[in-house]
Write a protein that holds these residues in place. Structure first.
Motif, PDB file in Angstrom:
ATOM      1  N   LYS A   5       0.957  -1.113   0.004  1.00  0.00           N
ATOM      2  CA  LYS A   5      -0.058  -0.042  -0.105  1.00  0.00           C
ATOM      3  C   LYS A   5       1.079   1.166  -0.170  1.00  0.00           C
ATOM      4  CE  LYS A   5      -4.009  -2.303   2.301  1.00  0.00           C
ATOM      5  NZ  LYS A   5      -4.738  -2.217   3.204  1.00  0.00           N
ATOM      6  N   PRO A   6       0.396   2.228  -0.834  1.00  0.00           N
ATOM      7  CA  PRO A   6       1.228   3.382  -0.901  1.00  0.00           C
ATOM      8  C   PRO A   6       1.661   4.170   0.252  1.00  0.00           C
ATOM      9  CG  PRO A   6      -1.078   3.839  -1.560  1.00  0.00           C
ATOM     10  CD  PRO A   6      -0.921   2.318  -1.473  1.00  0.00           C
ATOM     11  N   LYS A   7       0.956   4.359   1.435  1.00  0.00           N
ATOM     12  CA  LYS A   7       1.279   5.173   2.392  1.00  0.00           C
ATOM     13  C   LYS A   7       2.094   4.209   3.712  1.00  0.00           C
ATOM     14  CE  LYS A   7      -2.173   8.697   2.069  1.00  0.00           C
ATOM     15  NZ  LYS A   7      -2.909   8.339   0.813  1.00  0.00           N
ATOM     16  N   TYR A   8       2.346   3.079   3.419  1.00  0.00           N
ATOM     17  CA  TYR A   8       2.889   2.208   4.367  1.00  0.00           C
ATOM     18  C   TYR A   8       4.504   2.626   4.486  1.00  0.00           C
ATOM     19  CZ  TYR A   8       4.934  -2.164   6.514  1.00  0.00           C
ATOM     20  OH  TYR A   8       5.706  -2.685   7.384  1.00  0.00           O
ATOM     21  N   LYS A   9       5.174   2.716   3.642  1.00  0.00           N
ATOM     22  CA  LYS A   9       6.512   3.212   3.712  1.00  0.00           C
ATOM     23  C   LYS A   9       6.666   4.543   4.311  1.00  0.00           C
ATOM     24  CE  LYS A   9      10.920   3.387   1.117  1.00  0.00           C
ATOM     25  NZ  LYS A   9      11.631   3.748   2.366  1.00  0.00           N
ATOM     26  N   GLN A  10       5.796   5.455   3.866  1.00  0.00           N
ATOM     27  CA  GLN A  10       5.586   6.808   4.298  1.00  0.00           C
ATOM     28  C   GLN A  10       5.481   6.706   5.697  1.00  0.00           C
ATOM     29  OE1 GLN A  10       2.986   8.495   1.571  1.00  0.00           O
ATOM     30  NE2 GLN A  10       2.620  10.408   2.925  1.00  0.00           N
ATOM     31  N   ILE A  11       4.449   6.003   6.460  1.00  0.00           N
ATOM     32  CA  ILE A  11       4.322   6.023   7.633  1.00  0.00           C
ATOM     33  C   ILE A  11       5.616   5.242   8.623  1.00  0.00           C
ATOM     34  CG2 ILE A  11       2.946   5.000   9.375  1.00  0.00           C
ATOM     35  CD1 ILE A  11       0.578   4.869   7.263  1.00  0.00           C
ATOM     36  N   ILE A  12       6.226   4.444   7.955  1.00  0.00           N
ATOM     37  CA  ILE A  12       7.213   3.710   8.476  1.00  0.00           C
ATOM     38  C   ILE A  12       8.370   4.854   8.804  1.00  0.00           C
ATOM     39  CG2 ILE A  12       9.342   2.116   7.945  1.00  0.00           C
ATOM     40  CD1 ILE A  12       6.869   0.501   8.958  1.00  0.00           C
ATOM     41  N   ASP A  13       8.811   5.391   7.597  1.00  0.00           N
ATOM     42  CA  ASP A  13       9.841   6.525   7.588  1.00  0.00           C
ATOM     43  C   ASP A  13       9.480   7.517   8.528  1.00  0.00           C
ATOM     44  OD1 ASP A  13      11.211   4.983   5.613  1.00  0.00           O
ATOM     45  OD2 ASP A  13      10.431   6.249   4.129  1.00  0.00           O
ATOM     46  N   ALA A  14       8.147   7.779   8.569  1.00  0.00           N
ATOM     47  CA  ALA A  14       7.841   9.125   9.673  1.00  0.00           C
ATOM     48  C   ALA A  14       7.773   8.613  11.011  1.00  0.00           C
ATOM     49  CB  ALA A  14       6.277   9.454   9.358  1.00  0.00           C
ATOM     50  N   ALA A  15       7.447   7.253  11.270  1.00  0.00           N
ATOM     51  CA  ALA A  15       7.673   6.727  12.577  1.00  0.00           C
ATOM     52  C   ALA A  15       9.065   6.661  13.069  1.00  0.00           C
ATOM     53  CB  ALA A  15       7.066   5.440  12.615  1.00  0.00           C
ATOM     54  N   ILE A  16       9.927   6.646  12.068  1.00  0.00           N
ATOM     55  CA  ILE A  16      11.610   6.318  12.654  1.00  0.00           C
ATOM     56  C   ILE A  16      12.078   7.811  12.955  1.00  0.00           C
ATOM     57  CG2 ILE A  16      13.798   5.999  11.614  1.00  0.00           C
ATOM     58  CD1 ILE A  16      12.694   3.973   9.936  1.00  0.00           C
ATOM     59  N   ILE A  17      11.370   8.855  12.376  1.00  0.00           N
ATOM     60  CA  ILE A  17      11.955   9.999  12.729  1.00  0.00           C
ATOM     61  C   ILE A  17      11.152  10.694  14.211  1.00  0.00           C
ATOM     62  CG2 ILE A  17      11.590  12.638  11.988  1.00  0.00           C
ATOM     63  CD1 ILE A  17      11.855  11.764   9.056  1.00  0.00           C
ATOM     64  N   VAL A  18       9.984  10.174  14.147  1.00  0.00           N
ATOM     65  CA  VAL A  18       9.178  10.811  15.574  1.00  0.00           C
ATOM     66  C   VAL A  18       9.778   9.908  16.663  1.00  0.00           C
ATOM     67  CG1 VAL A  18       6.786  10.661  16.569  1.00  0.00           C
ATOM     68  CG2 VAL A  18       7.267  11.294  14.207  1.00  0.00           C
ATOM     69  N   ILE A  19      10.113   8.708  16.278  1.00  0.00           N
ATOM     70  CA  ILE A  19      10.543   7.704  17.676  1.00  0.00           C
ATOM     71  C   ILE A  19      12.023   8.385  18.049  1.00  0.00           C
ATOM     72  CG2 ILE A  19      11.127   5.484  18.403  1.00  0.00           C
ATOM     73  CD1 ILE A  19       8.665   4.541  16.631  1.00  0.00           C
ATOM     74  N   ALA A  20      12.683   8.568  16.984  1.00  0.00           N
ATOM     75  CA  ALA A  20      14.057   8.944  17.252  1.00  0.00           C
ATOM     76  C   ALA A  20      14.166  10.194  18.099  1.00  0.00           C
ATOM     77  CB  ALA A  20      14.969   9.012  16.015  1.00  0.00           C
ATOM     78  N   GLU A  21      13.278  11.192  17.605  1.00  0.00           N
ATOM     79  CA  GLU A  21      13.365  12.822  18.153  1.00  0.00           C
ATOM     80  C   GLU A  21      12.388  12.817  19.493  1.00  0.00           C
ATOM     81  OE1 GLU A  21      12.025  15.155  14.912  1.00  0.00           O
ATOM     82  OE2 GLU A  21      13.954  14.982  13.922  1.00  0.00           O
ATOM     83  N   ASN A  22      11.634  11.765  19.695  1.00  0.00           N
ATOM     84  CA  ASN A  22      10.622  11.915  20.894  1.00  0.00           C
ATOM     85  C   ASN A  22      10.774  10.793  21.964  1.00  0.00           C
ATOM     86  OD1 ASN A  22       9.148  14.435  20.015  1.00  0.00           O
ATOM     87  ND2 ASN A  22       8.779  12.994  18.178  1.00  0.00           N
ATOM     88  N   GLY A  23      11.588   9.974  21.517  1.00  0.00           N
ATOM     89  CA  GLY A  23      11.430   8.642  22.245  1.00  0.00           C
ATOM     90  C   GLY A  23      10.093   7.657  21.797  1.00  0.00           C
ATOM     91  N   TYR A  24      10.202   6.455  22.020  1.00  0.00           N
ATOM     92  CA  TYR A  24       9.169   5.682  21.927  1.00  0.00           C
ATOM     93  C   TYR A  24       7.838   5.877  22.627  1.00  0.00           C
ATOM     94  CZ  TYR A  24       6.157   1.488  21.587  1.00  0.00           C
ATOM     95  OH  TYR A  24       5.076   0.612  21.593  1.00  0.00           O
ATOM     96  N   HIS A  25       8.000   5.926  24.174  1.00  0.00           N
ATOM     97  CA  HIS A  25       7.029   6.305  24.890  1.00  0.00           C
ATOM     98  C   HIS A  25       6.243   7.702  24.660  1.00  0.00           C
ATOM     99  CE1 HIS A  25       7.783   2.480  26.706  1.00  0.00           C
ATOM    100  NE2 HIS A  25       8.982   2.496  26.880  1.00  0.00           N
ATOM    101  N   GLN A  26       7.147   8.465  24.147  1.00  0.00           N
ATOM    102  CA  GLN A  26       6.410  10.082  23.756  1.00  0.00           C
ATOM    103  C   GLN A  26       5.998  10.002  22.516  1.00  0.00           C
ATOM    104  OE1 GLN A  26       9.391   9.716  26.284  1.00  0.00           O
ATOM    105  NE2 GLN A  26       7.665   9.807  27.704  1.00  0.00           N
ATOM    106  N   SER A  27       6.164   8.901  21.842  1.00  0.00           N
ATOM    107  CA  SER A  27       5.591   9.231  20.394  1.00  0.00           C
ATOM    108  C   SER A  27       4.054   8.727  20.092  1.00  0.00           C
ATOM    109  CB  SER A  27       6.589   8.188  19.632  1.00  0.00           C
ATOM    110  OG  SER A  27       7.867   8.775  19.526  1.00  0.00           O
ATOM    111  N   GLN A  28       3.220   9.778  19.961  1.00  0.00           N
ATOM    112  CA  GLN A  28       1.897   9.293  19.889  1.00  0.00           C
ATOM    113  C   GLN A  28       1.672   9.108  18.633  1.00  0.00           C
ATOM    114  OE1 GLN A  28       2.877  12.326  21.330  1.00  0.00           O
ATOM    115  NE2 GLN A  28       2.087  12.262  23.369  1.00  0.00           N
ATOM    116  N   VAL A  29       0.755   8.162  18.196  1.00  0.00           N
ATOM    117  CA  VAL A  29       0.237   8.021  16.837  1.00  0.00           C
ATOM    118  C   VAL A  29      -0.032   9.236  15.974  1.00  0.00           C
ATOM    119  CG1 VAL A  29      -1.489   6.793  15.402  1.00  0.00           C
ATOM    120  CG2 VAL A  29      -0.383   5.589  17.452  1.00  0.00           C
ATOM    121  N   SER A  30      -0.422  10.089  16.775  1.00  0.00           N
ATOM    122  CA  SER A  30      -0.742  11.224  16.080  1.00  0.00           C
ATOM    123  C   SER A  30       0.259  12.134  15.671  1.00  0.00           C
ATOM    124  CB  SER A  30      -1.832  12.496  17.158  1.00  0.00           C
ATOM    125  OG  SER A  30      -1.212  12.504  18.029  1.00  0.00           O
TER     126      SER A  30
END
Length: 193
Positions: A5-30
């Motif tokens: 699906k087209p947005k899968y990789k987009q979400i994965i790449d975004a998750a890496i940035i958000v988790i790296a910058e905020n920490g897993y526990h502070q990374s809300q799905v939003s």
């Protein structure tokens, strides 16, 4: 399959940035949705929850390590040279993406036991390939005939992993890939015949 699906990789790449910058526990799905440029609900079309996103990140990126190592194993080279290329590839992949390095070296370690067990299952394919390099080296007389493959694998992967973690903890201040020859020499001295 969700990976197509087209947005899968987009979400994965975004998750890496958000988790790296905020920490897993502070990374809300939003936050991940915002970084990916998708609606919050879109995330749930691809992933069950935040934990599923973290597992998928690791699965997706571990595939790169496995595919690269598979290619290294197939080259016409000594087991020692393949080990060098494995170390170099591992360092190169993470050195080229600091966010990914932070996620794999720090954030994944803070996850719960169930999550870590799933991560170990994904990691297994990579370690099986490392075992094949060790077996090849034993069979062709490059490596000690009596080495315990499981122990050698733990030593090699542990050294590569700890070297990478130290680099991340030092905020990427030096060139990780430049450490390849030193790490290779130390490991080779422990297993060569």
């Amino acid at each position: 399959m969700k990976k197509d699906k087209p947005k899968y990789k987009q979400i994965i790449d975004a998750a890496i940035i958000v988790i790296a910058e905020n920490g897993y526990h502070q990374s809300q799905v939003s936050k991940i949705a915002k970084q990916a440029g998708v609606a919050d609900g879109t995330i749930y079309l691809y992933f069950k929850n935040k934990e599923d996103i973290l597992i998928s990140v690791f699965e997706e990126k571990m595939e790169v390590f496995v595919e690269n190592l598979q290619q290294i194993i197939e080259i016409d080279a000594s087991a020692s040279e393949k080990l060098f290329k494995m170390i170099e590839n591992h360092f190169s992949v993470l050195a080229s993406d600091h966010h990914l390095a932070t996620v794999t070296q720090l954030e994944l370690r803070q996850s719960n036991l169930a999550l870590r067990l799933r991560i170990n299952t994904i990691l297994k394919n990579y370690l099986i390939l490392l075992d094949s390099i060790l077996r090849e080296g034993i069979e062709n007389g490059e490596f000690e005939q009596i080495i315990d493959i499981r122990l050698a694998r733990q030593m090699i992967f542990g050294t590569i992993d700890e070297t990478t973690t130290t680099w991340v903890m030092n905020e990427y201040k030096y060139n990780l890939v430049d450490l390849t020859p030193k790490v290779h020499r130390l490991l080779l001295n422990a297993i060569k015949a």
